[in-house]
Write a protein that holds these residues in place. Structure first.
Motif, short mmCIF file in Angstrom:
data_model
loop_
_atom_site.label_atom_id
_atom_site.label_comp_id
_atom_site.label_asym_id
_atom_site.label_seq_id
_atom_site.Cartn_x
_atom_site.Cartn_y
_atom_site.Cartn_z
N LYS A 92 0.84 -1.20 0.00
CA LYS A 92 0.00 0.00 0.00
C LYS A 92 0.88 1.25 0.00
CE LYS A 92 -3.80 2.19 2.23
NZ LYS A 92 -3.98 3.05 3.33
N LYS A 93 0.54 2.18 -0.87
CA LYS A 93 1.29 3.43 -0.93
C LYS A 93 0.80 4.36 0.18
CE LYS A 93 2.12 3.29 -5.85
NZ LYS A 93 1.90 3.96 -7.12
N LYS A 122 0.06 7.96 1.99
CA LYS A 122 -0.43 9.26 1.56
C LYS A 122 0.70 10.27 1.72
CE LYS A 122 -4.36 12.24 2.33
NZ LYS A 122 -5.63 12.33 3.03
N ASP A 169 -2.64 17.02 -1.58
CA ASP A 169 -2.51 15.57 -1.50
C ASP A 169 -1.92 15.11 -2.84
OD1 ASP A 169 -3.34 12.77 -2.11
OD2 ASP A 169 -4.25 12.89 -0.12
N PHE A 170 -0.79 14.42 -2.79
CA PHE A 170 -0.11 14.02 -4.03
C PHE A 170 -1.03 13.23 -4.96
CE2 PHE A 170 2.41 10.78 -6.30
CZ PHE A 170 3.10 11.61 -7.16
N ASP A 171 -1.85 12.36 -4.42
CA ASP A 171 -2.68 11.50 -5.26
C ASP A 171 -3.94 12.17 -5.79
OD1 ASP A 171 -1.12 9.09 -5.23
OD2 ASP A 171 -1.66 8.90 -3.12
N THR A 172 -4.50 13.10 -5.04
CA THR A 172 -5.79 13.66 -5.46
C THR A 172 -5.72 15.11 -5.94
OG1 THR A 172 -6.34 14.32 -3.18
CG2 THR A 172 -7.04 12.12 -3.89
N ASP A 173 -4.63 15.81 -5.67
CA ASP A 173 -4.53 17.22 -6.03
C ASP A 173 -3.47 17.52 -7.08
OD1 ASP A 173 -6.49 17.98 -4.20
OD2 ASP A 173 -5.05 18.23 -2.57
N ARG A 174 -3.09 16.52 -7.84
CA ARG A 174 -1.99 16.71 -8.81
C ARG A 174 -2.22 17.86 -9.77
NH1 ARG A 174 0.39 10.83 -10.46
NH2 ARG A 174 0.34 10.01 -8.35
N ASP A 197 8.85 9.56 -4.83
CA ASP A 197 9.16 8.21 -5.29
C ASP A 197 10.08 7.50 -4.29
OD1 ASP A 197 8.53 6.44 -7.38
OD2 ASP A 197 10.47 6.78 -8.35
N ARG A 230 7.99 6.59 -1.15
CA ARG A 230 7.02 5.52 -1.36
C ARG A 230 7.66 4.15 -1.53
NH1 ARG A 230 1.80 7.73 -4.52
NH2 ARG A 230 0.75 8.43 -2.64
#
Length: 86
Positions: free
Chosen positions: A2-3, A5, A30-35, A51, A54
């Motif tokens: 699992k990555k 947040k 948020d790196f995943d949702t606000d790129r 990177d 993670r």
């Protein structure tokens, strides 16, 4: 695996000019949702650090013990902090 947040926070500005993208101190992403919301130039600098985090590594830390990187725009130089939320 699992990555974790990753939160990117704008904590300081060293340059003399305001951010061309409109980012202000206190902004969080948020790196995943606000790129699409974070400046592409800042994201380009952030990605190698993210990177490394993670995949279990530890990028260089600042004298405060946190992970920081700067915007590549020499007139702005926004300072960002990365936080990994487990």
């Amino acid at each position: 695996m699992k990555k974790h947040k990753i939160i990117i926070s704008l904590i300081d500005r060293i340059g003399k000019h305001a951010c061309h993208r409109g980012h202000k101190i206190g902004d969080k992403f948020d790196f995943d949702t606000d790129r699409g919301k974070l400046c592409p130039m800042a994201m380009h600098v952030a990605f190698p650090y993210i990177d490394i985090l993670r995949y279990g590594g530890m990028p260089p830390c600042s004298s405060n013990g946190d992970i920081r990187f700067c915007c590549p725009d020499a007139d702005v130089i926004n300072v960002f902090r990365l936080e990994m939320v487990k």
